[in-house]
Each structure stands twice: as structure tokens, then as C-alpha cells.
Design an enzyme around this catalytic site. Structure first.
Site, mmCIF file in Angstrom:
data_model
loop_
_atom_site.group_PDB
_atom_site.id
_atom_site.type_symbol
_atom_site.label_atom_id
_atom_site.label_comp_id
_atom_site.label_asym_id
_atom_site.label_seq_id
_atom_site.Cartn_x
_atom_site.Cartn_y
_atom_site.Cartn_z
ATOM 1 N N LYS A 127 0.872 -1.179 0.000
ATOM 2 C CA LYS A 127 0.000 0.000 0.000
ATOM 3 C C LYS A 127 0.904 1.223 0.000
ATOM 4 O O LYS A 127 1.431 1.624 1.029
ATOM 5 C CB LYS A 127 -0.911 0.045 1.230
ATOM 6 C CG LYS A 127 -1.960 1.147 1.093
ATOM 7 C CD LYS A 127 -2.431 1.706 2.397
ATOM 8 C CE LYS A 127 -1.588 2.815 2.934
ATOM 9 N NZ LYS A 127 -1.478 4.022 2.091
ATOM 10 N N GLU A 202 10.051 1.936 10.378
ATOM 11 C CA GLU A 202 11.066 2.927 9.980
ATOM 12 C C GLU A 202 10.379 4.279 10.096
ATOM 13 O O GLU A 202 9.558 4.640 9.247
ATOM 14 C CB GLU A 202 11.493 2.692 8.520
ATOM 15 C CG GLU A 202 11.988 1.297 8.217
ATOM 16 C CD GLU A 202 13.340 0.992 8.819
ATOM 17 O OE1 GLU A 202 14.073 1.945 9.139
ATOM 18 O OE2 GLU A 202 13.650 -0.197 8.983
ATOM 19 N N CYS A 235 13.726 11.816 6.321
ATOM 20 C CA CYS A 235 13.640 11.369 7.714
ATOM 21 C C CYS A 235 14.960 11.552 8.460
ATOM 22 O O CYS A 235 14.975 11.777 9.657
ATOM 23 C CB CYS A 235 13.226 9.908 7.755
ATOM 24 S SG CYS A 235 14.192 8.912 6.616
ATOM 25 N N GLU A 335 9.702 16.918 14.611
ATOM 26 C CA GLU A 335 10.130 16.721 13.223
ATOM 27 C C GLU A 335 9.335 17.699 12.352
ATOM 28 O O GLU A 335 8.104 17.627 12.291
ATOM 29 C CB GLU A 335 9.845 15.279 12.787
ATOM 30 C CG GLU A 335 10.391 14.988 11.411
ATOM 31 C CD GLU A 335 10.016 13.594 10.901
ATOM 32 O OE1 GLU A 335 8.839 13.206 11.016
ATOM 33 O OE2 GLU A 335 10.902 12.907 10.371
HETATM 34 P P1 NAD Z 1 2.520 8.933 7.246
HETATM 35 O O1 NAD Z 1 2.784 8.164 8.488
HETATM 36 O O2 NAD Z 1 1.486 9.961 7.286
HETATM 37 O O3 NAD Z 1 2.100 7.930 6.081
HETATM 38 C C1 NAD Z 1 2.948 6.862 5.657
HETATM 39 C C2 NAD Z 1 2.084 5.733 5.118
HETATM 40 O O4 NAD Z 1 1.312 5.195 6.189
HETATM 41 C C3 NAD Z 1 1.093 6.155 4.054
HETATM 42 O O5 NAD Z 1 0.992 5.100 3.100
HETATM 43 C C4 NAD Z 1 -0.195 6.298 4.842
HETATM 44 O O6 NAD Z 1 -1.356 6.104 4.061
HETATM 45 C C5 NAD Z 1 -0.050 5.186 5.859
HETATM 46 N N1 NAD Z 1 -0.763 5.376 7.126
HETATM 47 C C6 NAD Z 1 -1.052 6.545 7.743
HETATM 48 N N2 NAD Z 1 -1.729 6.290 8.896
HETATM 49 C C7 NAD Z 1 -1.861 4.929 8.989
HETATM 50 C C8 NAD Z 1 -2.494 4.064 9.926
HETATM 51 N N3 NAD Z 1 -3.092 4.519 11.006
HETATM 52 N N4 NAD Z 1 -2.427 2.732 9.692
HETATM 53 C C9 NAD Z 1 -1.796 2.258 8.605
HETATM 54 N N5 NAD Z 1 -1.211 3.034 7.669
HETATM 55 C C10 NAD Z 1 -1.237 4.361 7.866
HETATM 56 O O7 NAD Z 1 3.914 9.491 6.772
HETATM 57 P P2 NAD Z 1 4.221 10.370 5.522
HETATM 58 O O8 NAD Z 1 3.735 11.744 5.819
HETATM 59 O O9 NAD Z 1 3.742 9.680 4.282
HETATM 60 O O10 NAD Z 1 5.826 10.334 5.473
HETATM 61 C C11 NAD Z 1 6.619 11.175 6.208
HETATM 62 C C12 NAD Z 1 7.114 10.466 7.465
HETATM 63 O O11 NAD Z 1 7.835 9.293 7.101
HETATM 64 C C13 NAD Z 1 8.095 11.314 8.223
HETATM 65 O O12 NAD Z 1 7.811 11.232 9.603
HETATM 66 C C14 NAD Z 1 9.443 10.669 7.914
HETATM 67 O O13 NAD Z 1 10.423 10.884 8.898
HETATM 68 C C15 NAD Z 1 9.065 9.244 7.808
HETATM 69 N N6 NAD Z 1 10.055 8.500 7.046
HETATM 70 C C16 NAD Z 1 10.874 7.624 7.673
HETATM 71 C C17 NAD Z 1 11.847 6.942 6.958
HETATM 72 C C18 NAD Z 1 12.765 5.946 7.607
HETATM 73 O O14 NAD Z 1 13.367 5.150 6.889
HETATM 74 N N7 NAD Z 1 12.905 5.946 8.921
HETATM 75 C C19 NAD Z 1 11.975 7.162 5.595
HETATM 76 C C20 NAD Z 1 11.130 8.067 4.995
HETATM 77 C C21 NAD Z 1 10.157 8.737 5.720
#
Ligand code: NAD
Length: 431
Positions: A127, A202, A235, A335
Site C-alpha cells: 500500500k 522505519e 527522515c 520533526e
Molecule cells: P505517514 O505516516 O502519514 O504515512 C505513511 C504511510 O502510512 C502512508 O501510506 C499512509 O497512508 C499510511 N498510514 C497513515 N496512517 C496509517 C495508519 N493509522 N495505519 C496504517 N497506515 C497508515 O507518513 P508520511 O507523511 O507519508 O511520510 C513522512 C514520514 O515518514 C516522516 O515522519 C518521515 O520521517 C518518515 N520517514 C521515515 C523513513 C525511515 O526510513 N525511517 C523514511 C522516509 C520517511
């Protein structure tokens, strides 16, 4: 098939007196996996004779001499641990995997999950982020073109509340690999708890970048470029720059100069400028945090909450630098995920380490110094999954992941494969 037909007798690998091959069977698939020799009476007698001779002198050795030999054996054992593991441990694919990815480096995060899942023999439901799904769709077309067996790879678009939650709680899904915010990571863990599935996370970060007075010439400027790249949406961006007091003013001047040199413009235009941030939600959150920095008393040294010159539409944010920041301010704690950097002064090495570690995150930290010993001493003290020294990136295949609220997983290389594997111990049988 392993050929292990020699015996070790009297300090040498020797052929058996009589040939008597025996196939070792792998109990998982009943195929032969190694060939050994079954010894004869003569072989046993030779071994007994060697042991009897050796006993006379070995029994006289001191405990220290024997411990020394055992310690040497431990060193060799550790060196050849992989071979031992192969001989006695089985890895099996964990099963059906739910892969949930974010939007900020979309194809990177997808590849880091789909490839090891394929490689280990898992099947999967991907997804992708609902706000950046196109690269995932293109990738799915490529997978389709290759012709993987039907059902091995599946893609379902959806949002977190819908498909994301259903994947996390689904009883037939054995593990979830998630990259995204710490907020969503918490919800996924809670939703997954009922089915005790493995959850690899992650999550977000709030990287520190310690710039010691003996840093290389461009350390500050490189640090600014690193934060602003991808419009600050990484991130592991080093968003808190800690600068040793003796070079503080010079560092601030360079940081401001560098930030002001970074253009902001349409993503479709060629050039080395940065584009907008991803969405209205992100834009509002970043502006709110910039305003909080001003209210909490940090000095706005570059950028700010207004739209960049020449742009009156779109989610554009000026590269923004705050100086005289303290670690208690929201801009140093949360963040931001936008082109915003906080500069914090420090006096001693310990103070710098304490400030960097004073966060709930622990993903990527950075340090700049000419002193190798200091670099390694400080790197050890930093509580994060990655520490980058003097601007050197990690090699391909090195594990990437976080401590604390930055997650519990590791992606890349061998570590990235183990998340998709179960370990099974299979014992022999007694006659
Ligand atoms: P997000 O958590 O809003 O969404 C990420 C994914 O999770 C999307 O596909 C979203 O639809 C899904 N999602 C959201 N809520 C959910 C839930 N309750 N249950 C299941 N799935 C859910 O994050 P974002 O805004 O897309 O990405 C940015 C974040 O990702 C930042 O916090 C960044 O630091 C982090 N990030 C971490 C890494 C790493 O490797 N540690 C890499 C890239 C981004």
C-alpha cells in the site's frame, strides 16, 4: 553438495582408511546436502591412539593454557559463525507481508521492502502513500511485465485509516513493514497487536549535526544543503546543527549565506533549486512550526513564513534558518519535515552529545571533525541507528534504521532480509 569426507586425526585432515561414503539428508526437503565418510574400526583406533598419546602431555597443561586455547577457538568460531549457522539453522520466509510506504522518497522505500520480500520468498500486499502513488503503479507494471507468479505481488492503493489499518490488523498477514511517521507507526503497532504479527518500523527523525571547531572547510555549507535537499522532506535530515562556540558566528554567517543561495521554484523547471513541500497539510504544519520558533524566542536568521519572492501559489517555503535555538523549543524537538534548520551553540563534547541525544528520536546523526579519535568516541555515544562522519554517506547494503521512536527495523543488505525471515531450529532424531 558439501564434501566432508576427511577425518581430523592427530592434528591433520586425513583420508579414511576405507572408502565408505554417506549422504547427509536435509530433513526439510529430503535431498542430500553433504557427503561424509563412515569410519572403520581402523580409523577409530587411529584416533584413540592419537588421543592417548596427547593425553600424557595435555593433562599437565595449566588452566591458563587451556583457557587460552578455548579463547582462540572462540575467535575462530565467531569468524566462521556463518558457516555454522548454515549447517544448523534454517531460515524460512515469514509469509504474507503488508508493506506500507510514505511519499517522501517513494520508489526508494518501496524497493527497500518489495525486493527483500521477493528475495526471501514472501508474498506481499503493497500500500503506497495515497499522495504519491504513481511510482508504485509504474513499479507494479514493471513487475507485471517480468511475470512473477500470480498473487506474489499485489498492490492496493488506499489511505491509512482504510487499507492501512486493515493490513495492520489482518489475521492472514504475518508481518507489516512500515515506513512513515511515528504517529502512524504507533497506530499500526496497536492495530497489529491482536494478531501478534511482526511489525518493522522505519519512522521519523530529528537528526543532530555536531560541527566541531576543527571541521573541514565546507562542513557548515554541506550541512545546510543536506537539510534543504528534497525541500527538507527526509527522515534523516540533520535539522539541528550544533556548533562549537569558538566558530559560532562564522558558522551562522555561512549558514545564512548558503540558505539564501538556495532557490525555490517549480519542480518542473530545470536547475538546482528546491520545489514545494508535498501538501497543504505539510505546508500548514511547517509554517506553524516556523511561527512557533519566532514566538519562542529563536532568532530568524534566514527565510521565514512568507512565500518566496515571485511565487504566490503552491506550497513553497523559503529555506529557513533559526539561530540561538535551545533544545526545549518546539523547532528543536519536533520533526518539521520542511526546509528549516535550527542552530544550537555548544561548548564541550559532552554537552554536544547530551543535546543531540535529548530527543525521542534516534535515526541519523552527523558529526564533523578532523580528529579521528574524537569522531569515533562521539559516534559511539550518539543514540541513533546511523552516524555519518564528515559528510560520508553509508555504502550500499549497510543497514538503515532507527533507535527509540525512530523505529525498530533495519533496511538494506543482510539486515533488510532478516526482517522477512523466520528462524527454525530442526533437531535430529534419537534411535
Ligand atoms: P505517514 O505516516 O502519514 O504515512 C505513511 C504511510 O502510512 C502512508 O501510506 C499512509 O497512508 C499510511 N498510514 C497513515 N496512517 C496509517 C495508519 N493509522 N495505519 C496504517 N497506515 C497508515 O507518513 P508520511 O507523511 O507519508 O511520510 C513522512 C514520514 O515518514 C516522516 O515522519 C518521515 O520521517 C518518515 N520517514 C521515515 C523513513 C525511515 O526510513 N525511517 C523514511 C522516509 C520517511
Amino acid at each position: 553438495m558439501l564434501d566432508k569426507r576427511k577425518f581430523y586425526i592427530n592434528g591433520e585432515w586425513v583420508d579414511p582408511v576405507k572408502k565408505n561414503d554417506f549422504e547427509v539428508i536435509n530433513p526439510c526437503n529430503e535431498d542430500p546436502c553433504a557427503i561424509i565418510s563412515l569410519g572403520s574400526k581402523e580409523d577409530t583406533d587411529n584416533a584413540v591412539k592419537a588421543a592417548k598419546n596427547a593425553f600424557e602431555s595435555f593433562k599437565e597443561t595449566s588452566k591458563e593454557e587451556r583457557l587460552d586455547l578455548l579463547e582462540k577457538l572462540l575467535v575462530v568460531y565467531k569468524r566462521r559463525f556463518g558457516e555454522m549457522a548454515e549447517a544448523i539453522i534454517y531460515y524460512e520466509p515469514i509469509g504474507i507481508c503488508g508493506l506500507i510506504t510514505p511519499w517522501n522518497w517513494p520508489i526508494n522505500q518501496i524497493a527497500l521492502k518489495v525486493v527483500p520480500a521477493f528475495a526471501t520468498g514472501c508474498t506481499m500486499i503493497l500500500k503506497p502513500s495515497e499522495i504519491a502513488p504513481i511510482s508504485a503503479m509504474l513499479f507494479a507494471e514493471m513487475i507485471d511485465e517480468v511475470g512473477f507468479p500470480k498473487g506474489v505481488f499485489n498492490l492496493v492503493n488506499g489511505d491509512g485509516a482504510g487499507v492501512g489499518t486493515h493490513i495492520s490488523s489482518h489475521p492472514d498477514i504475518d508481518m507489516v513493514s512500515f515506513t512513515g511517521s511515528t504517529r502512524a507507526g504507533r497506530l499500526i503497532s496497536k492495530n497489529a497487536a491482536e494478531t501478534i504479527k511482526r511489525v518493522c518500523l522505519e519512522l521519523g527523525g530529528k537528526g543532530g549535526n555536531i560541527v566541531f571547531a576543527d571541521s573541514y572547510k565546507n562542513a557548515v555549507r554541506d550541512g545546510i544543503r543536506n537539510v534543504m535537499s528534497n525541500s527538507g522532506q527526509s527522515c534523516d535530515a540533520p535539522t539541528r546543527m550544533l556548533v562549537e562556540k569558538s566558530i559560532y558566528q562564522r558558522a551562522v554567517d555561512e549558514a545564512v549565506d548558503e540558505a539564501n543561495k538556495i532557490g525555490v521554484d517549480q519542480a518542473s523547471k530545470k536547475g538546482d533549486h528546491i520545489g514545494p513541500v508535498i501538501s497543504k497539510t505539510q505546508y500548514d504544519k511547517i509554517i506553524n512550526l516556523i511561527e512557533s520558533g519566532i514566538k519562542e524566542g529563536a532568532t530568524l536568521a534566514a527565510g521565514g513564513p512568507e512565500l518566496p519572492n515571485g511565487l504566490n501559489k503552491g506550497y513553497f517555503i523559503k529555506p529557513t534558518i533559526f539561530t540561538d535555538v535551545t533544545n526545549e523549543m518546539r523547532i528543536a524537538k519536533e520533526e518539521i519535515f520542511g526546509p528549516v534548520l535550527s542552530i544550537i551553540p555548544f561548548e564541550t563534547e559532552d554537552e554536544a552529545v547530551n543535546i543531540v541525544n535529548d530527543t525521542s528520536y534516534g535515526l541519523g546523526n552527523y558529526l564533523q571533525t578532523d580528529d579521528r579519535e574524537k569522531a569515533h568516541r562521539v559516534a559511539k555515544k550518539l543514540r541513533s541507528g546511523c552516524v555519518y562522519i564528515n559528510g560520508n554517506a553509508a555504502d550500499a547494503g549497510t543497514p538503515f534504521g532507527g533507535y527509540r521512536q525512530s523505529g525498530n527495523g533495519r533496511e538494506g543488505g543482510v539486515w533488510g532480509l532478516t526482517e522477512y525471515l523466520e528462524v527454525k531450529t530442526v533437531t535430529g532424531w534419537k534411535n
